[in-house]
Design a protein around this motif. Structure first.
Motif, PDB file in Angstrom:
ATOM      1  N   PHE A 111       0.830  -0.929  -0.255  1.00  0.00           N
ATOM      2  CA  PHE A 111      -0.225  -0.149  -0.212  1.00  0.00           C
ATOM      3  C   PHE A 111       0.697   1.566   0.530  1.00  0.00           C
ATOM      4  CE2 PHE A 111      -2.143   2.993   3.054  1.00  0.00           C
ATOM      5  CZ  PHE A 111      -3.221   4.011   2.429  1.00  0.00           C
ATOM      6  N   TRP A 112       2.095   0.817   0.330  1.00  0.00           N
ATOM      7  CA  TRP A 112       3.313   2.260   0.784  1.00  0.00           C
ATOM      8  C   TRP A 112       4.062   1.391   0.757  1.00  0.00           C
ATOM      9  CZ3 TRP A 112       6.610   4.645   2.853  1.00  0.00           C
ATOM     10  CH2 TRP A 112       6.958   5.686   3.440  1.00  0.00           C
ATOM     11  N   ILE A 113       5.608   1.988  -0.172  1.00  0.00           N
ATOM     12  CA  ILE A 113       6.547   1.746  -0.213  1.00  0.00           C
ATOM     13  C   ILE A 113       7.861   2.888  -0.258  1.00  0.00           C
ATOM     14  CG2 ILE A 113       6.475   1.181  -2.537  1.00  0.00           C
ATOM     15  CD1 ILE A 113       9.121  -0.977  -1.619  1.00  0.00           C
ATOM     16  N   PHE A 117      11.993   5.163   1.334  1.00  0.00           N
ATOM     17  CA  PHE A 117      12.882   5.062   2.059  1.00  0.00           C
ATOM     18  C   PHE A 117      13.113   6.047   3.202  1.00  0.00           C
ATOM     19  CE2 PHE A 117      13.633   3.340  -1.811  1.00  0.00           C
ATOM     20  CZ  PHE A 117      14.978   2.071  -1.170  1.00  0.00           C
ATOM     21  N   TYR A 118      12.962   5.898   3.939  1.00  0.00           N
ATOM     22  CA  TYR A 118      13.735   6.879   5.304  1.00  0.00           C
ATOM     23  C   TYR A 118      14.783   7.091   5.423  1.00  0.00           C
ATOM     24  CZ  TYR A 118       8.409   7.837   6.736  1.00  0.00           C
ATOM     25  OH  TYR A 118       7.639   8.662   6.656  1.00  0.00           O
ATOM     26  N   LEU A 119      15.815   7.945   4.924  1.00  0.00           N
ATOM     27  CA  LEU A 119      17.045   8.283   4.813  1.00  0.00           C
ATOM     28  C   LEU A 119      17.981   8.595   6.008  1.00  0.00           C
ATOM     29  CD1 LEU A 119      17.014   8.997   1.500  1.00  0.00           C
ATOM     30  CD2 LEU A 119      17.354   6.784   1.691  1.00  0.00           C
ATOM     31  N   GLY A 160       4.828   2.580  20.757  1.00  0.00           N
ATOM     32  CA  GLY A 160       5.066   3.678  19.385  1.00  0.00           C
ATOM     33  C   GLY A 160       5.365   3.605  17.867  1.00  0.00           C
ATOM     34  N   HIS A 161       4.381   2.959  17.171  1.00  0.00           N
ATOM     35  CA  HIS A 161       4.544   2.925  16.215  1.00  0.00           C
ATOM     36  C   HIS A 161       3.676   4.562  15.149  1.00  0.00           C
ATOM     37  CE1 HIS A 161       1.243   2.591  12.531  1.00  0.00           C
ATOM     38  NE2 HIS A 161       2.435   2.006  11.793  1.00  0.00           N
ATOM     39  N   ILE A 162       3.638   5.156  14.829  1.00  0.00           N
ATOM     40  CA  ILE A 162       3.786   6.154  13.648  1.00  0.00           C
ATOM     41  C   ILE A 162       3.406   5.580  13.017  1.00  0.00           C
ATOM     42  CG2 ILE A 162       5.104   8.396  12.682  1.00  0.00           C
ATOM     43  CD1 ILE A 162       7.605   7.689  14.319  1.00  0.00           C
ATOM     44  N   SER A 203      -0.694  -3.252   9.011  1.00  0.00           N
ATOM     45  CA  SER A 203       0.864  -4.432   9.109  1.00  0.00           C
ATOM     46  C   SER A 203       2.041  -3.717   7.974  1.00  0.00           C
ATOM     47  CB  SER A 203       0.951  -5.966   9.272  1.00  0.00           C
ATOM     48  OG  SER A 203       0.871  -5.726   7.736  1.00  0.00           O
ATOM     49  N   GLU A 204       3.532  -3.768   8.900  1.00  0.00           N
ATOM     50  CA  GLU A 204       3.809  -3.726   7.455  1.00  0.00           C
ATOM     51  C   GLU A 204       5.364  -4.059   7.965  1.00  0.00           C
ATOM     52  OE1 GLU A 204       4.721   0.607  10.134  1.00  0.00           O
ATOM     53  OE2 GLU A 204       6.264   0.702   9.807  1.00  0.00           O
ATOM     54  N   ILE A 205       6.435  -4.115   7.451  1.00  0.00           N
ATOM     55  CA  ILE A 205       7.771  -4.192   7.655  1.00  0.00           C
ATOM     56  C   ILE A 205       8.999  -3.108   6.706  1.00  0.00           C
ATOM     57  CG2 ILE A 205       8.016  -5.469   4.702  1.00  0.00           C
ATOM     58  CD1 ILE A 205       9.660  -7.853   6.023  1.00  0.00           C
TER      59      ILE A 205
HETATM   60  N1  SME Z   1       4.733   3.041  10.834  1.00  0.00           N
HETATM   61  C1  SME Z   1       6.438   3.977  10.241  1.00  0.00           C
HETATM   62  C2  SME Z   1       6.558   5.584   9.800  1.00  0.00           C
HETATM   63  C3  SME Z   1       6.448   5.542   8.461  1.00  0.00           C
HETATM   64  S1  SME Z   1       5.202   5.364   7.991  1.00  0.00           S
HETATM   65  O1  SME Z   1       4.067   4.326   7.679  1.00  0.00           O
HETATM   66  C4  SME Z   1       4.871   5.867   5.838  1.00  0.00           C
HETATM   67  C5  SME Z   1       6.993   3.354  11.919  1.00  0.00           C
HETATM   68  O2  SME Z   1       6.610   3.599  12.832  1.00  0.00           O
HETATM   69  O3  SME Z   1       8.227   4.170  11.977  1.00  0.00           O
END
Ligand code: SME
Length: 170
Positions: A54-56, A58-60, A110-112, A120-122
């Motif tokens: 759904f969303w992909i 990079f965080y740098l 602490g999930h943002i 869900s995410e990876i």
């Molecule tokens: N959920 C992430 C933040 C980034 S956004 O989902 C695009 C987190 O808890 O680091």
């Protein structure tokens, strides 16, 4: 050539699909030294290849503010611009330099929530030359429990291939 990439022809089985996409990504990146171009290409090709992404993006690591991650190339709805190192799933994966799979974001303290539709995410660390931490790749799904060890293994492999020591930049 990027024009030749057709995600509709990819195999249905997840590992097979990753294997094929990894080869396609390597072919498109060949000879491109620019890091932004490489990240944008990885995000776009993975996004096109997996509907459940759904969303992909990079965080740098921000060299001017080393205690923060800053948004990089991504595909999807508006992402948060900055995440503190150690904060959220991304900041935790960066601080601990390891892949984190979150089956239910509501159960991760602490999930943002940049987009409340993510369930869900990876998050996979991205290592550049000589093992230096470049940032993380974050993939979100609107489904619960969308990611497993197969995703972790293949995303790690694709990122190492695209950005690691042996990435073919020329
Ligand atoms: N959920 C992430 C933040 C980034 S956004 O989902 C695009 C987190 O808890 O680091």
């Amino acid at each position: 050539m990027a024009e030749a990439f057709n995600s509709k022809r990819l195999p249905a089985a997840k590992a097979d699909r990753y294997a094929e996409v990894a080869g396609e990504i390597a072919a498109v990146l060949k000879g491109e030294p620019n890091l932004t171009a490489r990240m944008a290409t990885v995000a776009a090709m993975l996004s096109q290849s997996f509907q459940r992404f759904f969303w992909i993006g990079f965080y740098l690591v921000d060299l001017t503010r080393p205690d923060e991650l800053v948004i990089g190339p991504y595909q999807g709805s508006l992402g948060c611009l900055r995440i503190g190192l150690g904060q959220g799933v991304c900041g935790r994966a960066a601080a601990e330099r390891r892949t984190i799979i979150v089956p239910d974001v509501d159960a991760f303290p602490g999930h943002i929530a940049c987009d409340s539709r993510s369930r869900s995410e990876i998050v996979v660390p991205v290592f550049g030359a000589r093992g230096r931490l470049t940032g993380v790749l974050d993939v979100d799904s609107t489904e619960l429990d969308a990611f497993d060890e197969v995703d972790a293994e293949w995303l790690e492999r694709i990122l190492a291939q695209a950005f690691g020591d042996n990435a073919s930049l020329t």
